[in-house]
Design a protein around this motif. Structure first.
Motif, PDB file in Angstrom:
ATOM      1  N   LEU A 258     -25.821 -22.363   7.971  1.00 41.41           N
ATOM      2  CA  LEU A 258     -25.464 -21.813   6.666  1.00 41.41           C
ATOM      3  C   LEU A 258     -24.282 -22.549   6.048  1.00 41.41           C
ATOM      4  O   LEU A 258     -24.189 -22.665   4.819  1.00 41.41           O
ATOM      5  CB  LEU A 258     -25.134 -20.322   6.799  1.00 41.41           C
ATOM      6  N   HIS A 259     -23.395 -23.058   6.903  1.00 44.77           N
ATOM      7  CA  HIS A 259     -22.237 -23.792   6.390  1.00 44.77           C
ATOM      8  C   HIS A 259     -22.669 -25.014   5.587  1.00 44.77           C
ATOM      9  O   HIS A 259     -22.011 -25.393   4.612  1.00 44.77           O
ATOM     10  CB  HIS A 259     -21.328 -24.216   7.544  1.00 44.77           C
ATOM     11  N   GLN A 260     -23.774 -25.621   5.978  1.00 49.10           N
ATOM     12  CA  GLN A 260     -24.256 -26.797   5.245  1.00 49.10           C
ATOM     13  C   GLN A 260     -24.679 -26.437   3.828  1.00 49.10           C
ATOM     14  O   GLN A 260     -24.701 -27.303   2.946  1.00 49.10           O
ATOM     15  CB  GLN A 260     -25.438 -27.425   6.004  1.00 49.10           C
ATOM     16  N   PHE A 261     -24.997 -25.186   3.606  1.00 52.25           N
ATOM     17  CA  PHE A 261     -25.375 -24.715   2.266  1.00 52.25           C
ATOM     18  C   PHE A 261     -24.209 -24.006   1.574  1.00 52.25           C
ATOM     19  O   PHE A 261     -24.403 -23.251   0.631  1.00 52.25           O
ATOM     20  CB  PHE A 261     -26.575 -23.771   2.364  1.00 52.25           C
ATOM     21  N   ALA A 262     -22.999 -24.258   2.074  1.00 53.82           N
ATOM     22  CA  ALA A 262     -21.782 -23.684   1.498  1.00 53.82           C
ATOM     23  C   ALA A 262     -21.783 -22.158   1.544  1.00 53.82           C
ATOM     24  O   ALA A 262     -21.244 -21.490   0.659  1.00 53.82           O
ATOM     25  CB  ALA A 262     -21.593 -24.163   0.061  1.00 53.82           C
ATOM     26  N   VAL A 263     -22.396 -21.600   2.580  1.00 52.98           N
ATOM     27  CA  VAL A 263     -22.394 -20.155   2.791  1.00 52.98           C
ATOM     28  C   VAL A 263     -21.389 -19.847   3.893  1.00 52.98           C
ATOM     29  O   VAL A 263     -21.589 -20.216   5.048  1.00 52.98           O
ATOM     30  CB  VAL A 263     -23.783 -19.629   3.189  1.00 52.98           C
ATOM     31  N   LYS A 264     -20.291 -19.209   3.539  1.00 55.05           N
ATOM     32  CA  LYS A 264     -19.255 -18.877   4.518  1.00 55.05           C
ATOM     33  C   LYS A 264     -19.694 -17.690   5.367  1.00 55.05           C
ATOM     34  O   LYS A 264     -20.144 -16.676   4.843  1.00 55.05           O
ATOM     35  CB  LYS A 264     -17.943 -18.548   3.807  1.00 55.05           C
ATOM     36  N   ALA A 265     -19.554 -17.848   6.675  1.00 50.82           N
ATOM     37  CA  ALA A 265     -19.916 -16.769   7.591  1.00 50.82           C
ATOM     38  C   ALA A 265     -19.022 -16.837   8.821  1.00 50.82           C
ATOM     39  O   ALA A 265     -18.566 -17.912   9.217  1.00 50.82           O
ATOM     40  CB  ALA A 265     -21.390 -16.872   7.993  1.00 50.82           C
ATOM     41  N   CYS A 266     -18.759 -15.685   9.419  1.00 48.13           N
ATOM     42  CA  CYS A 266     -18.021 -15.648  10.680  1.00 48.13           C
ATOM     43  C   CYS A 266     -18.947 -15.104  11.761  1.00 48.13           C
ATOM     44  O   CYS A 266     -19.996 -14.502  11.457  1.00 48.13           O
ATOM     45  CB  CYS A 266     -16.767 -14.787  10.557  1.00 48.13           C
ATOM     46  N   VAL A 267     -18.587 -15.320  13.017  1.00 48.29           N
ATOM     47  CA  VAL A 267     -19.435 -14.890  14.121  1.00 48.29           C
ATOM     48  C   VAL A 267     -18.748 -13.784  14.910  1.00 48.29           C
ATOM     49  O   VAL A 267     -17.524 -13.671  14.922  1.00 48.29           O
ATOM     50  CB  VAL A 267     -19.784 -16.057  15.064  1.00 48.29           C
ATOM     51  N   LEU A 268     -19.557 -12.970  15.569  1.00 50.00           N
ATOM     52  CA  LEU A 268     -19.058 -11.887  16.395  1.00 50.00           C
ATOM     53  C   LEU A 268     -19.934 -11.790  17.633  1.00 50.00           C
ATOM     54  O   LEU A 268     -21.140 -11.579  17.530  1.00 50.00           O
ATOM     55  CB  LEU A 268     -19.103 -10.568  15.622  1.00 50.00           C
ATOM     56  N   ASN A 269     -19.324 -12.013  18.801  1.00 48.41           N
ATOM     57  CA  ASN A 269     -20.074 -11.897  20.049  1.00 48.41           C
ATOM     58  C   ASN A 269     -19.135 -11.524  21.181  1.00 48.41           C
ATOM     59  O   ASN A 269     -17.911 -11.585  21.047  1.00 48.41           O
ATOM     60  CB  ASN A 269     -20.825 -13.199  20.361  1.00 48.41           C
ATOM     61  N   SER A 270     -19.706 -11.146  22.316  1.00 52.51           N
ATOM     62  CA  SER A 270     -18.926 -10.609  23.427  1.00 52.51           C
ATOM     63  C   SER A 270     -18.079 -11.655  24.126  1.00 52.51           C
ATOM     64  O   SER A 270     -17.189 -11.314  24.912  1.00 52.51           O
ATOM     65  CB  SER A 270     -19.862  -9.960  24.451  1.00 52.51           C
ATOM     66  N   GLU A 271     -18.304 -12.946  23.875  1.00 50.85           N
ATOM     67  CA  GLU A 271     -17.541 -13.998  24.543  1.00 50.85           C
ATOM     68  C   GLU A 271     -16.229 -14.317  23.830  1.00 50.85           C
ATOM     69  O   GLU A 271     -15.369 -14.998  24.385  1.00 50.85           O
ATOM     70  CB  GLU A 271     -18.388 -15.271  24.665  1.00 50.85           C
ATOM     71  N   LEU A 272     -16.074 -13.837  22.617  1.00 56.98           N
ATOM     72  CA  LEU A 272     -14.840 -14.088  21.876  1.00 56.98           C
ATOM     73  C   LEU A 272     -13.730 -13.184  22.386  1.00 56.98           C
ATOM     74  O   LEU A 272     -13.985 -12.042  22.785  1.00 56.98           O
ATOM     75  CB  LEU A 272     -15.064 -13.833  20.383  1.00 56.98           C
ATOM     76  N   PRO A 273     -12.470 -13.645  22.358  1.00 56.93           N
ATOM     77  CA  PRO A 273     -11.346 -12.783  22.728  1.00 56.93           C
ATOM     78  C   PRO A 273     -11.272 -11.572  21.806  1.00 56.93           C
ATOM     79  O   PRO A 273     -11.716 -11.619  20.651  1.00 56.93           O
ATOM     80  CB  PRO A 273     -10.123 -13.706  22.540  1.00 56.93           C
ATOM     81  N   ALA A 274     -10.704 -10.486  22.319  1.00 54.44           N
ATOM     82  CA  ALA A 274     -10.647  -9.239  21.559  1.00 54.44           C
ATOM     83  C   ALA A 274      -9.955  -9.425  20.217  1.00 54.44           C
ATOM     84  O   ALA A 274     -10.401  -8.901  19.187  1.00 54.44           O
ATOM     85  CB  ALA A 274      -9.935  -8.161  22.380  1.00 54.44           C
ATOM     86  N   ALA A 275      -8.851 -10.186  20.195  1.00 53.15           N
ATOM     87  CA  ALA A 275      -8.103 -10.388  18.954  1.00 53.15           C
ATOM     88  C   ALA A 275      -8.956 -11.120  17.911  1.00 53.15           C
ATOM     89  O   ALA A 275      -8.887 -10.821  16.718  1.00 53.15           O
ATOM     90  CB  ALA A 275      -6.828 -11.179  19.226  1.00 53.15           C
ATOM     91  N   VAL A 276      -9.768 -12.070  18.375  1.00 55.00           N
ATOM     92  CA  VAL A 276     -10.618 -12.836  17.457  1.00 55.00           C
ATOM     93  C   VAL A 276     -11.709 -11.943  16.891  1.00 55.00           C
ATOM     94  O   VAL A 276     -12.035 -12.002  15.695  1.00 55.00           O
ATOM     95  CB  VAL A 276     -11.234 -14.049  18.184  1.00 55.00           C
ATOM     96  N   ARG A 277     -12.287 -11.089  17.735  1.00 54.54           N
ATOM     97  CA  ARG A 277     -13.335 -10.183  17.252  1.00 54.54           C
ATOM     98  C   ARG A 277     -12.770  -9.209  16.221  1.00 54.54           C
ATOM     99  O   ARG A 277     -13.385  -8.958  15.188  1.00 54.54           O
ATOM    100  CB  ARG A 277     -13.946  -9.421  18.430  1.00 54.54           C
ATOM    101  N   CYS A 278     -11.611  -8.664  16.523  1.00 54.92           N
ATOM    102  CA  CYS A 278     -10.980  -7.740  15.574  1.00 54.92           C
ATOM    103  C   CYS A 278     -10.685  -8.426  14.244  1.00 54.92           C
ATOM    104  O   CYS A 278     -10.872  -7.845  13.174  1.00 54.92           O
ATOM    105  CB  CYS A 278      -9.695  -7.171  16.163  1.00 54.92           C
ATOM    106  N   LYS A 279     -10.224  -9.669  14.325  1.00 53.97           N
ATOM    107  CA  LYS A 279      -9.918 -10.430  13.100  1.00 53.97           C
ATOM    108  C   LYS A 279     -11.189 -10.693  12.299  1.00 53.97           C
ATOM    109  O   LYS A 279     -11.180 -10.613  11.062  1.00 53.97           O
ATOM    110  CB  LYS A 279      -9.266 -11.764  13.479  1.00 53.97           C
ATOM    111  N   ALA A 280     -12.299 -10.986  12.987  1.00 50.24           N
ATOM    112  CA  ALA A 280     -13.564 -11.237  12.305  1.00 50.24           C
ATOM    113  C   ALA A 280     -14.035  -9.999  11.555  1.00 50.24           C
ATOM    114  O   ALA A 280     -14.444 -10.075  10.386  1.00 50.24           O
ATOM    115  CB  ALA A 280     -14.629 -11.690  13.305  1.00 50.24           C
ATOM    116  N   VAL A 281     -13.971  -8.840  12.219  1.00 46.49           N
ATOM    117  CA  VAL A 281     -14.380  -7.587  11.569  1.00 46.49           C
ATOM    118  C   VAL A 281     -13.457  -7.263  10.396  1.00 46.49           C
ATOM    119  O   VAL A 281     -13.913  -6.855   9.324  1.00 46.49           O
ATOM    120  CB  VAL A 281     -14.380  -6.428  12.592  1.00 46.49           C
ATOM    121  N   GLU A 282     -12.161  -7.491  10.589  1.00 48.40           N
ATOM    122  CA  GLU A 282     -11.196  -7.225   9.517  1.00 48.40           C
ATOM    123  C   GLU A 282     -11.446  -8.126   8.308  1.00 48.40           C
ATOM    124  O   GLU A 282     -11.424  -7.657   7.160  1.00 48.40           O
ATOM    125  CB  GLU A 282      -9.780  -7.446  10.056  1.00 48.40           C
ATOM    126  N   ASP A 283     -11.680  -9.411   8.554  1.00 50.69           N
ATOM    127  CA  ASP A 283     -11.957 -10.342   7.452  1.00 50.69           C
ATOM    128  C   ASP A 283     -13.233  -9.956   6.717  1.00 50.69           C
ATOM    129  O   ASP A 283     -13.310 -10.031   5.482  1.00 50.69           O
ATOM    130  CB  ASP A 283     -12.075 -11.776   7.981  1.00 50.69           C
TER     131      ASP A 283
END
Length: 572
Positions: A276-301
């Motif tokens: 999607l990034h190649q089509f200029a579509v901004k997206a973030c990812v959320l999965n169980s392998e990410l650190p807790a702080a990163v997941r929280c930041k993704a949901v917050e954003d």
């Protein structure tokens, strides 16, 4: 045991403190949800409650509002500051989410009601000074609270209120032993509330441990919103066709509002993000392998409108881990006592990992669409995914891509949803003319094939390096070893992998299907820019956040986003 029916009550009828009512008004809550109408007055009367309601029905506020009211009442006569309420959640993300709601409800009395979240993965000694002032409300996971109790940094002798959120997950996350130990630290008399999406056997067992002759509040509702609120669509497509359709939905502006795109693996999360990034579509990812702080930041954003799309891997990894824990418990019962201690330690390590689970309960706000890029393998997973949208009184849409191998599971899901909705046609076929996007198809396939396994690996490695650089735990190490930091910074780059193309974001006019030309002409203004799909000027983040808040308040007035834009404008 007493069961009650819900009654229509308004917030101003509940004898709540004016500061709470003002905070509720600022949140735009015109009236309580069905479960709040009954739960809040009952809790204020001092009764133990077992609250059962589907996700999105306002369970969190139904126990937080009375807790905050009780704290304010207690403060009027208290001689000294005391911790009087504990709120237990099965994961750190849910703890942080609970803290956010508490902050919203206490914005007019934040100097009076003190609250602390002790769930973050930091040393007990670091949090000890924060507890010396005895905050009135303590939010934590069961295991972290037990650690503090063992270290004698917290005492529960003054606790009057105990709340356990997502109670049906507590035992599944391996917290049964922790809960049993915690109860030993509690005073003889306290008020308790359990909030759960189901009334499973685990909840019944937990109820026996924590509650005393509780009132059971449960909504007479289906597991999923009605068809009038949540529209279900499906479309038959294989891998490359799915990529074409998804890119078309975004680039031809056929998706309104924010979307969660579900896949079944972590690698597919990153593949879809890079695609999607190649089509200029901004997206973030959320999965169980990410650190807790990163997941929280993704949901917050995502909730704040920084991203319109979040790509989430399925909860399969969580299910496998919980199955592993239950299997080990069976092995402990079968094997001799000489292996029990070893197995318990291993089980507890796995249970600790579940403090960072992202499977359920995370509050994704203002979600208009759920897109199953990969269909889940279980009916419950589909219901869980669909529950991320059409929350409260808002409407939503679920679009599922179905390939040939998934025909059987789709039929099972369809039959189950039809039974829940008492109908025979819950799912509508999503009409899409591939011939109309033939020129876009070549771009999509090229972009999809460009995201190889090596590209995904490179992208993930870059993210890991960035997390290492930003790690607070390694800050002192890098200060002592600046050369190591320089090496990591030189290797970690914000650029995309080499094979990822950057020229697909701008869509030439000739690619737009003729069936949509008249709509595009209406959107195109003075014509000062060549190419109607060039990105618009950047919107101030705060303005964009306000835009999403406003759109969320009007969600219930809109029809289903995909049906509005696609079914009426791009079919036939």
């Amino acid at each position: 045991m007493e069961e009650v029916d819900e009654k229509q009550v308004y917030f101003h009828d509940m004898e709540l403190d004016d500061r709470i009512l003002k905070a509720i008004a600022m949140l735009g809550w015109e009236k309580p949800t069905v479960i709040q109408e009954t739960a809040i007055p009952m809790a204020l009367e001092g009764k133990d409650l077992l609250i059962k309601a589907r996700t999105g029905q306002g369970k969190t506020a139904s126990f937080l509002i009375p807790v905050i009211q009780k704290v304010l009442t207690h403060k009027k006569t208290a001689i000294e500051t005391e911790s009087i309420a504990i709120i237990l959640c099965p994961s750190r993300e849910l703890c942080k989410q609970t803290m956010t709601v508490i902050g919203q409800l206490t914005r007019k009395c934040s100097q009076v009601v003190k609250c602390i979240d002790i769930s973050p993965d930091v040393e007990i000694a670091i949090q000890k000074p924060l507890l010396t002032n005895k905050p009135e409300i303590i939010v934590s996971t069961p295991s972290k609270l037990l650690k503090h109790l063992t270290a004698e940094t917290i005492t529960l002798s003054t606790i009057q209120y105990v709340v356990i959120d997502e109670a049906d997950l507590v035992f599944s996350f391996g917290y049964q032993n922790d809960i049993e130990e915690l109860i030993k630290y509690l005073p003889q008399f306290y008020q308790a509330i359990l909030a759960s999406a189901t009334l499973s056997q685990d909840v019944k067992d937990l109820k026996k441990l924590v509650l005393h002759n509780p009132v059971i509040l449960k909504l007479h509702e289906a597991d999923i919103p009605p068809n009038s609120q949540l529209a279900h669509y499906y479309i038959a497509a294989e891998e490359l066709e799915k990529a074409t359709i998804l890119s078309s939905l975004y680039k031809l502006h056929l998706i309104n509002g924010k979307s969660i795109v579900f896949v079944n693996s972590v690698d597919k999360c990153y593949k879809l993000k890079l695609f999607l990034h190649q089509f200029a579509v901004k997206a973030c990812v959320l999965n169980s392998e990410l650190p807790a702080a990163v997941r929280c930041k993704a949901v917050e954003d995502f909730n704040n409108g920084v991203y319109d799309t979040i790509i989430a891997s399925d909860e399969r990894s969580l299910t496998e881990d919980l199955t592993f824990i239950k299997k080990e418990e069976e092995e402990i019962a079968q094997d001799g006592e000489e292996k029990e201690e070893k197995k318990k330690k291993k089980r507890n390590r796995r249970a600790k990992d579940k403090e960072s689970g992202v499977a359920r309960g995370i509050d994704f706000q203002c979600v208009s669409n759920v897109i199953n890029f990969e269909l889940p393998s279980e009916i419950d997973s589909y219901i869980h995914r669909a529950g991320r949208t059409a929350r409260g009184t808002n409407t939503g849409t679920v679009l599922s891509f179905i390939n040939k191998r998934q025909k059987k599971i789709f039929e099972e899901i369809e039959d189950h949803i039809n039974k829940l909705q008492n109908t025979t046609n819950s799912f509508k076929k999503y009409e899409f003319k591939m011939d109309d996007v033939a020129s876009l198809q070549y771009r999509a396939q090229d972009a999809w094939n460009a995201v190889t396994k090596n590209v995904i690996k490179e992208a993930r490695m870059n993210e890991i390096k960035k997390e290492i650089i930003q790690s607070k735990k390694l800050k002192m190490y890098f200060e002592a070893n600046p050369i190591d930091l320089e090496v990591l910074e030189s290797q970690s780059t914000t650029r995309q992998p080499k094979k990822i193309k950057q020229n697909l974001g701008c869509m030439p006019d000739y690619i737009v299907p003729t069936t949509l030309r008249h709509l595009i002409d209406e959107q195109s203004k003075a014509g000062t820019k060549s190419g109607i799909w060039k990105q618009a000027e950047k919107i101030n983040k705060e303005e964009k956040k306000q835009k999403y808040v406003k759109s969320n308040m009007n969600d219930k007035k809109r029809s289903n986003p995909l049906e509005t834009t696609f079914q009426k404008k791009f079919k036939n």
